[in-house]
Scaffold this motif. Structure first.
Motif, short mmCIF file in Angstrom:
data_model
loop_
_atom_site.label_atom_id
_atom_site.label_comp_id
_atom_site.label_asym_id
_atom_site.label_seq_id
_atom_site.Cartn_x
_atom_site.Cartn_y
_atom_site.Cartn_z
N GLY A 182 -13.56 5.03 -1.81
CA GLY A 182 -12.27 5.42 -1.26
C GLY A 182 -11.49 4.23 -0.74
O GLY A 182 -10.28 4.13 -0.95
N GLY A 183 -12.19 3.30 -0.07
CA GLY A 183 -11.51 2.12 0.45
C GLY A 183 -10.99 1.22 -0.65
O GLY A 183 -9.86 0.73 -0.59
N ALA A 184 -11.81 1.00 -1.69
CA ALA A 184 -11.37 0.16 -2.81
C ALA A 184 -10.19 0.80 -3.54
O ALA A 184 -9.24 0.11 -3.94
CB ALA A 184 -12.53 -0.06 -3.77
N HIS A 185 -10.23 2.12 -3.71
CA HIS A 185 -9.12 2.82 -4.37
C HIS A 185 -7.83 2.65 -3.58
O HIS A 185 -6.77 2.39 -4.16
CB HIS A 185 -9.46 4.31 -4.54
N ARG A 186 -7.91 2.75 -2.26
CA ARG A 186 -6.72 2.58 -1.42
C ARG A 186 -6.18 1.16 -1.51
O ARG A 186 -4.96 0.94 -1.60
CB ARG A 186 -7.05 2.91 0.03
N MET A 187 -7.07 0.18 -1.50
CA MET A 187 -6.63 -1.21 -1.51
C MET A 187 -6.02 -1.62 -2.84
O MET A 187 -5.11 -2.45 -2.88
CB MET A 187 -7.81 -2.13 -1.18
N ALA A 223 0.79 -1.22 0.00
CA ALA A 223 0.00 0.00 0.00
C ALA A 223 0.83 1.28 0.00
O ALA A 223 0.35 2.32 -0.40
CB ALA A 223 -0.93 0.00 1.21
N SER A 224 2.07 1.22 0.45
CA SER A 224 2.86 2.44 0.53
C SER A 224 3.87 2.57 -0.60
O SER A 224 4.66 3.51 -0.61
CB SER A 224 3.59 2.48 1.88
#
Length: 217
Positions: free
Chosen positions: A126-131, A30-31
Motif C-alpha cells: 500500500g505504501g509503495a503504491h501511494r508513493m 502525490a495528489s
C-alpha cells in the motif's frame, strides 16, 4: 542497490541500442492525477507557454535506508528515537546530513530535501503504491496496481523526447516490493506505457545478412 549495465549490444531496427539508461520517474506529486496533468497541459498550451525540456531521475530503494540514517537523524531526540550516525555540517547553513554522506554535504545547495512527504499506510504494498502512483488501492492481500505510475503518466502525456528513444526507462528493470513492473507500470493506461527495461526487455537485432531485416529474440 543501483546496477547499471553498459555492455555494447546490437542496435535495434530503429537505431536504438541497448545502452545504460536511467529511469524516468516522477515523485512527490502525490495528489495530482492524470486528468489534472492533462488539464494543466492544455491550459498551458492555450496560454502560449513554451513546453519545458525536463527529465526526472528517480532512485527507488525498496526497503531502503531510513530518514534517520540519511537526511534527518534527529540528533537532539532521545536515544530511542534518534539515528545512530553522527550528523555533519553541509555547505548550507543549518542543514546537516549523516556522516555517511560527506560528498553530498559539499553540494547540498544543489538539491532540495523534502521532509514533509509522508503517508499513514503501514502496508509495504500500500505504501509503495501511494508513493509511485499517488493513489491508494493496493495492499498485501491485493497486490496488483490500480493506478498508473507517475512515469507512465509522463510517458502518456509527454511522449519520447527524441524519436526512436523510449520515454520511460528502468535500469536494470522496474520492480516495486518484488513486483515487475509493479507500481511503475501503466496499469489502466495500457502496457505500452510500462517502462522500457534495460535488462529483460525483448531485443530487436539487425540481421547479419541485411540491415533491413530484423528478428526478435
Amino acid at each position: 542497490m543501483l546496477r547499471i549495465y553498459s555492455e555494447r549490444t546490437a542496435t535495434y531496427c530503429d537505431g536504438v541500442s541497448r545502452r545504460s539508461f536511467l529511469q524516468l520517474g516522477v515523485a512527490g506529486v502525490a495528489s495530482v492525477g492524470l486528468a489534472d496533468v492533462l488539464r494543466a497541459k492544455a491550459q498551458s498550451a492555450e496560454a502560449g507557454a513554451a513546453p519545458k525540456d525536463t527529465a526526472v531521475i528517480l532512485l527507488w530503494l525498496d526497503g531502503g535506508p531510513s530518514h534517520l540514517d540519511t537526511y534527518d537523524m534527529k540528533p537532539d531526540a532521545p536515544v530511542e528515537f534518534r539515528g545512530i550516525w553522527r550528523p555533519i555540517k553541509t555547505n548550507v547553513p543549518g542543514v546537516e546530513f549523516t556522516e555517511l554522506f560527506p560528498l553530498q554535504a559539499k553540494i547540498a545547495d544543489k538539491f532540495s530535501i523534502i521532509r514533509s512527504l509522508y503517508h499513514n499506510d503501514g502496508d509495504h504494498f500500500g505504501g509503495a503504491h501511494r508513493m509511485l502512483t499517488g493513489r491508494a488501492g493496493a495492499n498485501g492481500a491485493n497486490t496488483p496496481g490500480k493506478a498508473p505510475g507517475f512515469g507512465a503518466i509522463a510517458a502518456k502525456v509527454c511522449g519520447a523526447r527524441k524519436h526512436g528513444m523510449p520515454p520511460y526507462i528502468a535500469v536494470p528493470f522496474a520492480s516495486s516490493v518484488g513486483l515487475r513492473p509493479g507500481y511503475f507500470g501503466g496499469n489502466y493506461l495500457g502496457h505500452e506505457y510500462n517502462p522500457f527495461e534495460t535488462e529483460g526487455t525483448p531485443t530487436v537485432r539487425i540481421s547479419r545478412s541485411t540491415a533491413s531485416t530484423c528478428r526478435r529474440d
